[in-house]
Design a protein around this motif. Structure first.
Motif, PDB file in Angstrom:
ATOM      1  N   PHE A  37       0.828  -1.209   0.000  1.00 49.37           N
ATOM      2  CA  PHE A  37       0.000   0.000   0.000  1.00 49.37           C
ATOM      3  C   PHE A  37       0.862   1.258   0.000  1.00 49.37           C
ATOM      4  O   PHE A  37       0.602   2.206  -0.745  1.00 49.37           O
ATOM      5  N   ILE A  38       1.898   1.267   0.836  1.00 51.49           N
ATOM      6  CA  ILE A  38       2.780   2.436   0.911  1.00 51.49           C
ATOM      7  C   ILE A  38       3.496   2.666  -0.418  1.00 51.49           C
ATOM      8  O   ILE A  38       3.573   3.804  -0.906  1.00 51.49           O
ATOM      9  N   MET A  39       3.986   1.581  -1.014  1.00 47.61           N
ATOM     10  CA  MET A  39       4.679   1.716  -2.296  1.00 47.61           C
ATOM     11  C   MET A  39       3.732   2.173  -3.400  1.00 47.61           C
ATOM     12  O   MET A  39       4.138   2.879  -4.325  1.00 47.61           O
ATOM     13  N   ALA A  40       2.467   1.783  -3.285  1.00 48.56           N
ATOM     14  CA  ALA A  40       1.500   2.161  -4.314  1.00 48.56           C
ATOM     15  C   ALA A  40       1.176   3.649  -4.277  1.00 48.56           C
ATOM     16  O   ALA A  40       0.662   4.193  -5.250  1.00 48.56           O
ATOM     17  N   VAL A  41       1.460   4.307  -3.144  1.00 48.68           N
ATOM     18  CA  VAL A  41       1.214   5.754  -3.048  1.00 48.68           C
ATOM     19  C   VAL A  41       2.218   6.523  -3.902  1.00 48.68           C
ATOM     20  O   VAL A  41       1.913   7.615  -4.397  1.00 48.68           O
TER      21      VAL A  41
ATOM     22  N   ILE B 263      -6.176   8.262  -6.198  1.00 51.49           N
ATOM     23  CA  ILE B 263      -6.357   9.518  -5.476  1.00 51.49           C
ATOM     24  C   ILE B 263      -5.136   9.831  -4.631  1.00 51.49           C
ATOM     25  O   ILE B 263      -4.669  10.974  -4.573  1.00 51.49           O
ATOM     26  N   LEU B 264      -4.596   8.813  -3.958  1.00 51.98           N
ATOM     27  CA  LEU B 264      -3.460   9.050  -3.067  1.00 51.98           C
ATOM     28  C   LEU B 264      -2.207   9.445  -3.833  1.00 51.98           C
ATOM     29  O   LEU B 264      -1.427  10.270  -3.367  1.00 51.98           O
ATOM     30  N   GLN B 265      -1.977   8.862  -5.006  1.00 52.82           N
ATOM     31  CA  GLN B 265      -0.822   9.262  -5.816  1.00 52.82           C
ATOM     32  C   GLN B 265      -0.958  10.713  -6.253  1.00 52.82           C
ATOM     33  O   GLN B 265       0.014  11.480  -6.204  1.00 52.82           O
ATOM     34  N   THR B 266      -2.144  11.090  -6.696  1.00 49.78           N
ATOM     35  CA  THR B 266      -2.384  12.476  -7.095  1.00 49.78           C
ATOM     36  C   THR B 266      -2.171  13.422  -5.929  1.00 49.78           C
ATOM     37  O   THR B 266      -1.542  14.480  -6.058  1.00 49.78           O
TER      38      THR B 266
ATOM     39  N   TYR C  54     -11.116  10.122   1.544  1.00 52.28           N
ATOM     40  CA  TYR C  54     -11.674   9.114   0.643  1.00 52.28           C
ATOM     41  C   TYR C  54     -10.942   7.779   0.753  1.00 52.28           C
ATOM     42  O   TYR C  54     -11.440   6.752   0.278  1.00 52.28           O
ATOM     43  N   SER C  55      -9.750   7.774   1.353  1.00 52.57           N
ATOM     44  CA  SER C  55      -9.028   6.528   1.575  1.00 52.57           C
ATOM     45  C   SER C  55      -8.909   6.162   3.048  1.00 52.57           C
ATOM     46  O   SER C  55      -8.767   4.992   3.380  1.00 52.57           O
ATOM     47  N   PHE C  56      -8.960   7.158   3.943  1.00 51.83           N
ATOM     48  CA  PHE C  56      -8.687   6.886   5.351  1.00 51.83           C
ATOM     49  C   PHE C  56      -9.863   7.179   6.282  1.00 51.83           C
ATOM     50  O   PHE C  56      -9.763   6.931   7.472  1.00 51.83           O
ATOM     51  N   ASN C  57     -10.960   7.697   5.759  1.00 52.69           N
ATOM     52  CA  ASN C  57     -12.091   8.045   6.624  1.00 52.69           C
ATOM     53  C   ASN C  57     -13.371   7.469   6.042  1.00 52.69           C
ATOM     54  O   ASN C  57     -14.253   8.189   5.589  1.00 52.69           O
ATOM     55  N   LEU C  58     -13.475   6.149   6.059  1.00 53.41           N
ATOM     56  CA  LEU C  58     -14.598   5.452   5.448  1.00 53.41           C
ATOM     57  C   LEU C  58     -15.523   4.907   6.544  1.00 53.41           C
ATOM     58  O   LEU C  58     -15.486   3.721   6.882  1.00 53.41           O
TER      59      LEU C  58
END
Length: 440
Positions: free
Chosen positions: A140-144, A158-161, A306-310
């Motif tokens: 997950f971290i590497m995918a950011v 979204i996280l990469q952007t 959108y990734s951490f507050n679901l």
């Protein structure tokens, strides 16, 4: 003698986006129920609209974050906003998990089903379990981190952007005055992008019509009968969480959760119709800024949320996991339940607010907790689509609330403008299609 100023002409009801989307949802449900084959064939309308919105999500996030950070007077504010946002996410997400756990123990929607796990169709959920198995914290971290700066805007992540936008915004701020032309260009391009969003939003009723027609046509309302108790429990729990937990948070920060829901009614109906909270992301950013929230705060909190507050996904995970255990006759001690909650806290982070992500995250959680069989997910596969709408709606409201709360903590919100927007006082902008107020 002065002549009183003419009141602005009220727009007819049918011209409002939320009315058009609501009518489209009803029509889509009727078509899917009466002509299931036609409803299934209309899936490209919903998928196509979601793809259109996703096309502009990366530019909206990039430009909003870059101009917001570059406009902050001190870079320390960026880290402070991020720290406060993550602190809020952890606390509220944990509350959502606890609410799901509590309701599952009190209501026990799966009790009495006496399902033998060996009789379940494991192949039906094999694909979801495989996707969950491939995910890891390191992955997950590497995918950011994107391959290139440009690929961050084309990958759909979204996280990469957000990662690239934060770095670029900080760089602009450090360069200072020589970078002013770049910042001016970004602000001008943002006006064009939000006008593009306004154009795309006009197709929202078509997208909602196709998505609902497909859902009802393929899965049928009859699939709700067998597991109606679980679906009803999940919807009521989510409503309770929004009104009580988020309502209390909103009240403590000086605004009404009901008025916020009314202000975002068009976006919420769009999320309901498409079963994807991403479909309304650009519009949410625009409306929060028009309601007086600082651009930099909104740009950091909303995409990250959108990734951490679901919240909806978290309620779903603990409720669904205990439902499967109860249906299979598996008794979980409080220690095992809290271990399940701890695993869910980690596995829920990074799940995108799109259709099916909650199901994959549930598979990831169950694969780590051996007491509950992953094959038990086959029990809820047929109704998961109907619960996806509620997950997305709860996630959406939770992120809108988070942005206003963090902006309040940072004292970067115009409270009079917020009150006017939530009360409907600025109907010239609140009822306009997204983007128009930023341009006119």
């Amino acid at each position: 003698m002065s002549v009183p100023a003419a009141l602005p002409k009220r727009r007819p009801l049918y011209a409002h986006l939320y009315v058009q989307v609501l009518v489209a949802i009803v029509c889509g449900a009727v078509v899917g129920h009466v002509w299931p084959g036609v409803g299934e064939a209309l899936r490209p309308l919903g998928d196509g609209f979601i793809k259109l919105v996703k096309m502009v999500i990366a530019p909206v996030i990039f430009l909003t974050v870059v101009t917001g950070i570059a406009g902050m007077r001190e870079l320390a504010a960026v880290g402070r906003v991020a720290a406060k946002a993550f602190g809020y996410f952890v606390v509220v997400s944990t509350l959502a998990l606890l609410v799901g756990l509590l309701v599952a123990n009190v209501v026990q929607p799966g009790a009495g089903m006496h399902v033998d796990p060996r009789t379940l169709n494991q192949s039906a959920v094999a694909g979801y379990a495989h996707q969950a198995h491939e995910s890891s914290v390191a992955g997950f971290i590497m995918a950011v981190i994107p391959e290139t700066m440009v690929s961050a805007l084309t990958s759909g992540s979204i996280l990469q952007t957000l990662f690239v936008a934060i770095l670029f915004g900080i760089a602009l701020s450090l360069v200072g005055e020589p970078a002013r032309p770049v910042l001016d260009l970004a602000e001008r391009v943002m006006l064009v992008v939000f006008r593009l969003v306004a154009i795309l939003m006009r197709a929202a009723p078509v997208g909602a019509f196709g998505a609902i027609a497909f859902t009802v046509g393929k899965y049928g309302a009859g699939s709700l009968i067998g597991l109606g108790g679980l679906v009803a429990t999940f919807y009521l729990t989510s409503i309770l969480f929004v009104l009580v937990v988020l309502g209390a948070i909103a009240w403590a920060h000086g605004f009404s959760i009901l008025r916020l829901i009314a202000y975002l009614k068009a976006e919420l109906l769009l999320v309901l119709g498409t079963s994807s909270s991403e479909a309304a992301l650009p519009s949410l950013i625009d409306k929060l800024e028009r309601a007086g929230c600082d651009k930099g705060v909104v740009g950091l909190v909303v995409p990250t949320g959108y990734s951490f507050n679901l919240d909806g996904t978290n309620i779903y995970m603990t409720l669904a996991a205990l439902f499967i255990a109860q249906a299979c006759g598996i008794h979980l001690s409080w220690g095992e339940q809290f271990a399940l909650l701890g695993v869910a806290m980690l596995s829920s982070k990074g799940a995108a607010g799109v259709t099916g992500a909650g199901f994959i995250t549930l598979a990831a959680t169950l694969s780590i907790v051996p007491a509950v069989p992953v094959a038990g997910m086959a029990l809820i596969l047929g109704v998961d689509r109907f619960m996806s709408e509620c997950r997305s709606l709860t996630n959406f409201i939770g992120n809108a609330t988070a942005a206003i709360v963090v902006a309040t903590w940072e004292r970067k919100i115009d409270t009079r403008q917020l009150d006017a927007a939530l009360a409907g006082g600025d109907r010239g902008t609140a009822d306009a299609p997204v983007g128009e107020s930023a341009v006119v």
